[in-house]
Every structure is written in structure tokens, then in C-alpha cells.
Design a protein around this motif. Structure first.
Motif, PDB file in Angstrom:
ATOM      1  N   ALA A 284      41.685 -52.347  25.506  1.00  0.00           N
ATOM      2  CA  ALA A 284      42.126 -52.921  24.237  1.00  0.00           C
ATOM      3  C   ALA A 284      42.449 -51.787  23.270  1.00  0.00           C
ATOM      4  CB  ALA A 284      41.062 -53.848  23.648  1.00  0.00           C
ATOM      5  N   TYR A 285      42.979 -52.160  22.095  1.00  0.00           N
ATOM      6  CA  TYR A 285      43.260 -51.225  21.018  1.00  0.00           C
ATOM      7  C   TYR A 285      42.307 -51.522  19.856  1.00  0.00           C
ATOM      8  CZ  TYR A 285      47.730 -50.358  23.395  1.00  0.00           C
ATOM      9  OH  TYR A 285      48.704 -50.033  24.308  1.00  0.00           O
ATOM     10  N   ALA A 286      42.048 -50.499  19.038  1.00  0.00           N
ATOM     11  CA  ALA A 286      41.230 -50.666  17.839  1.00  0.00           C
ATOM     12  C   ALA A 286      42.049 -50.285  16.621  1.00  0.00           C
ATOM     13  CB  ALA A 286      39.962 -49.826  17.912  1.00  0.00           C
ATOM     14  N   VAL A 287      41.617 -50.765  15.474  1.00  0.00           N
ATOM     15  CA  VAL A 287      42.253 -50.430  14.191  1.00  0.00           C
ATOM     16  C   VAL A 287      41.190 -49.769  13.330  1.00  0.00           C
ATOM     17  CG1 VAL A 287      43.412 -51.321  12.148  1.00  0.00           C
ATOM     18  CG2 VAL A 287      43.871 -52.353  14.383  1.00  0.00           C
ATOM     19  N   LEU A 288      41.324 -48.453  13.125  1.00  0.00           N
ATOM     20  CA  LEU A 288      40.273 -47.682  12.482  1.00  0.00           C
ATOM     21  C   LEU A 288      40.871 -46.605  11.580  1.00  0.00           C
ATOM     22  CD1 LEU A 288      38.065 -47.106  15.658  1.00  0.00           C
ATOM     23  CD2 LEU A 288      37.487 -48.626  13.771  1.00  0.00           C
ATOM     24  N   ALA A 289      40.030 -46.041  10.735  1.00  0.00           N
ATOM     25  CA  ALA A 289      40.408 -44.844   9.983  1.00  0.00           C
ATOM     26  C   ALA A 289      40.261 -43.628  10.891  1.00  0.00           C
ATOM     27  CB  ALA A 289      39.524 -44.698   8.743  1.00  0.00           C
ATOM     28  N   LEU A 290      41.042 -42.612  10.639  1.00  0.00           N
ATOM     29  CA  LEU A 290      41.049 -41.434  11.507  1.00  0.00           C
ATOM     30  C   LEU A 290      39.687 -40.754  11.625  1.00  0.00           C
ATOM     31  CD1 LEU A 290      42.749 -39.628  13.317  1.00  0.00           C
ATOM     32  CD2 LEU A 290      43.366 -38.283  11.302  1.00  0.00           C
ATOM     33  N   PRO A 291      38.880 -40.643  10.547  1.00  0.00           N
ATOM     34  CA  PRO A 291      37.591 -39.974  10.704  1.00  0.00           C
ATOM     35  C   PRO A 291      36.696 -40.599  11.780  1.00  0.00           C
ATOM     36  CG  PRO A 291      38.098 -40.251   8.382  1.00  0.00           C
ATOM     37  CD  PRO A 291      39.141 -41.002   9.137  1.00  0.00           C
ATOM     38  N   ALA A 292      36.867 -41.899  12.042  1.00  0.00           N
ATOM     39  CA  ALA A 292      36.028 -42.572  13.022  1.00  0.00           C
ATOM     40  C   ALA A 292      36.261 -42.069  14.435  1.00  0.00           C
ATOM     41  CB  ALA A 292      36.268 -44.081  12.961  1.00  0.00           C
ATOM     42  N   VAL A 293      37.445 -41.516  14.705  1.00  0.00           N
ATOM     43  CA  VAL A 293      37.787 -41.104  16.069  1.00  0.00           C
ATOM     44  C   VAL A 293      38.309 -39.673  16.110  1.00  0.00           C
ATOM     45  CG1 VAL A 293      38.286 -43.454  16.855  1.00  0.00           C
ATOM     46  CG2 VAL A 293      40.098 -42.108  15.777  1.00  0.00           C
ATOM     47  N   TYR A 294      38.100 -38.932  15.047  1.00  0.00           N
ATOM     48  CA  TYR A 294      38.713 -37.606  14.953  1.00  0.00           C
ATOM     49  C   TYR A 294      38.304 -36.708  16.128  1.00  0.00           C
ATOM     50  CZ  TYR A 294      40.169 -33.102  13.073  1.00  0.00           C
ATOM     51  OH  TYR A 294      40.755 -31.880  12.907  1.00  0.00           O
ATOM     52  N   ARG A 295      37.014 -36.693  16.451  1.00  0.00           N
ATOM     53  CA  ARG A 295      36.547 -35.826  17.550  1.00  0.00           C
ATOM     54  C   ARG A 295      37.188 -36.235  18.869  1.00  0.00           C
ATOM     55  NH1 ARG A 295      30.213 -35.554  18.590  1.00  0.00           N
ATOM     56  NH2 ARG A 295      30.305 -34.349  16.652  1.00  0.00           N
ATOM     57  N   GLU A 296      37.225 -37.544  19.149  1.00  0.00           N
ATOM     58  CA  GLU A 296      37.795 -38.017  20.413  1.00  0.00           C
ATOM     59  C   GLU A 296      39.288 -37.729  20.507  1.00  0.00           C
ATOM     60  OE1 GLU A 296      34.076 -40.312  19.628  1.00  0.00           O
ATOM     61  OE2 GLU A 296      35.820 -39.705  18.456  1.00  0.00           O
ATOM     62  N   VAL A 297      39.991 -37.834  19.388  1.00  0.00           N
ATOM     63  CA  VAL A 297      41.424 -37.523  19.383  1.00  0.00           C
ATOM     64  C   VAL A 297      41.642 -36.045  19.658  1.00  0.00           C
ATOM     65  CG1 VAL A 297      43.488 -37.398  17.930  1.00  0.00           C
ATOM     66  CG2 VAL A 297      42.065 -39.459  17.898  1.00  0.00           C
TER      67      VAL A 297
END
Length: 306
Positions: free
Chosen positions: A236-249
């Protein structure tokens, strides 16, 4: 009056488990139970019902708890005031944060606080927006870092920064590979989103109805970790602010594409509890939070406050 016993009573009431309190205090369940029993003897009545799943307040304990919490707040405030007379911020400061904000901010805030004000102890709670606002109202936390949307910022909150909203996808996903994705492209995509009530869910629903598209929420999960795991697996896809996934990105485990047409702007705000006077330590931490957010502005493409 034994204030340590009263603090223990309030902590057990908060956690609802002797075992959890024992772990927190580096003690044993039997020792915690003995101290509670001694307090109950002092009070002349039982404070808790013991069950196989933990403890619950008796009617007497339920009536007593608000007064105990108020008394402990006064005691803590007196201690803070004594030290504040010398202009030295000391004591515990409780902070509430959304899970998506906690990871990027807490580590740096802790290091700066320890270096600048060694007498301040930080305690951080994670919760959703409604929980944080309730904790502010009851005085459980001193300050909270929240997301606000549009004109919804309350008059007693302070704007820290502005941040965009992103569609989060798995590595190699063609939809989230470009730097931006149109909102219309969310049509019928499998989504994992926070369950209602949620301001973000409400806003997504409003925009989708205006655009005449259908959002397919395959899973509701309040846990940020679960959302990221589901997305990384390609489910699936999520809708989040960038800080929530910054490390994973940055590590290539997830992809993030900024949602446009329309873009969804969130305001990062700081609110303080009005339940009790703000201590010198809390005021000092508020200033440090502002400094930490400013340091992250360039990293997370946040826009500085005016």
C-alpha cells in the motif's frame, strides 16, 4: 504525608499495571504492591481493584486521584520556584509529540538540553493529535508539538515551521519516483492511513470529494511503524510528512513524492498547557525546541516561520 507514596499512586493509576511501574522504577512487583498497601492502610480504604489484567481504581481512588495530581503539581512547582529564584532551570519537563515528529526531533533536543541545562529531565510522550490536546488540557504534558492545517491553528499555539505532505511508496515504485505527484493520482491507490478521528483523513476526504476521485483505504493503522512496514513491502501507499520517513528515504527503503494540485501544507506548532503555570524549565525547553526546529528546516525542506 508521604509524597513518594502519592507519586506511586498516581503512576500506578496512569499505567494500570504494577508490573509496568516496577519496570519503570527498577523495582519488583511485590515491592510496589507492598508500598501501595501501606498507602491504602494510611487512607483507611482501598485505592485499587487487583485483577488478572492489572489494576483499576476503586470509587474512592477515582475521587482521590485528581486531588493527588493537583497536590503533586503544586509540590513540583514549589521545587521549581525555589530553584528558579536563583535563575537555574531544573526539574522534569513533559513533552507530547506525534510519532512522525518524535524521531527527527527528540535525539537532538535531548542532546542540546543535557548540554545546556543539565538539571532538566525530559519526558516524551507519543500520541495522536486528539490525545496530545487532551493531555495538554489535563496537565499531563507541559508542551506539545502538533500539526495544524489551513486556518485551524489555535490562538494559543506558536507556529514553528511549515511542511508539505508526501505520498510514500516502496523502492522502485513508478508513481512516487518523480519529485511530485498530483493528488488525482491517488485515485483508487491502496492506502494505509491513520484511523479516524484524524484531521489528515478529513482533509484527504474533502479534497477527494472535490476532485471527484475515490480513496481506497485498505488498512487503518495509527502506528507509524506499521504504516512504513506495509509500504516497504509494496502492499500500500501512505500519506505522511517527510520527517516521518526521512531516514528510510535516505537509505533507499522508501520513496517520497510531494503531493501537488493541490499541495497539502501542514503547520508545525507548539502549544503549552494552561492547566498549571509554566515552569522556568518548561520555558527553557520551549526555546530549545524552537532552536532544534530551525536546525532541521533545511534538512526536511521545512519552511521557516514568518
Amino acid at each position: 504525608m508521604d509524597f513518594e507514596k502519592l507519586r506511586l499512586f498516581a503512576k500506578v493509576a496512569e499505567l494500570g499495571s504494577l508490573t509496568k511501574v516496577a519496570i519503570m522504577l527498577d523495582s519488583t512487583q511485590s515491592a510496589i504492591s507492598r508500598r501501595l498497601s501501606a498507602l491504602e492502610r494510611d487512607c483507611g480504604a482501598r485505592l485499587f481493584h487487583r485483577t488478572g489484567r492489572g489494576v483499576t481504581l476503586t470509587p474512592f481512588g477515582d475521587r482521590l486521584l485528581p486531588r493527588v495530581r493537583a497536590l503533586l503539581l503544586e509540590v513540583n512547582q514549589l521545587s521549581h520556584d525555589i530553584h528558579s529564584a536563583a535563575g537555574v532551570p531544573v526539574g522534569e519537563v513533559t513533552i507530547g509529540m506525534l510519532p512522525s515528529m518524535a524521531h527527527p526531533l527528540v535525539g537532538l533536543l535531548f542532546r542540546i538540553t543535557r548540554r545546556t541545562y543539565p538539571g532538566i529531565r525530559l519526558r516524551v510522550y507519543e500520541g495522536l493529535g486528539g490525545q496530545l490536546e487532551e493531555w495538554l488540557a489535563t496537565g499531563k504534558i507541559d508542551v506539545a508539538i502538533l500539526f495544524r492545517y489551513g486556518k485551524g491553528r489555535s490562538t494559543d499555539s506558536q507556529l514553528l515551521a511549515r511542511v508539505d505532505t508526501y505520498l510514500i511508496g516502496p523502492p522502485g515504485d513508478p508513481i512516487t519516483k518523480p519529485p511530485t505527484v498530483r493528488f488525482a493520482q491517488l485515485n483508487r491507490l491502496p492506502l494505509v492511513l491513520t484511523g479516524p478521528p484524524s484531521r489528515m483523513r478529513s482533509m484527504l476526504g474533502q479534497i477527494s470529494r472535490r476532485k471527484g476521485i475515490s480513496l481506497s483505504v485498505f488498512l487503518e493503522a495509527d502506528s507509524l511503524t506499521i504504516q512504513k512496514d506495509i509500504v516497504a513491502a509494496g502492499d500500500a501507499y501512505a500519506v505522511l510528512a517527510l520527517p516521518a520517513v526521512y531516514r528510510e528515504v535516505q537509505l533507499g527503503r522508501l520513496q517520497a513524492s510531494r503531493i501537488v494540485n493541490p499541495s497539502i501544507e501542514r503547520m508545525i506548532t507548539l502549544s503549552s498547557s494552561t492547566h498549571h503555570p509554566q515552569s522556568l524549565a518548561a520555558r527553557a525547553v520551549v526555546q530549545l525546541i524552537q532552536k532544534v526546529v530551525d536546525e532541521f528546516t533545511d534538512t526536511f525542506t521545512w519552511r521557516r516561520r514568518p
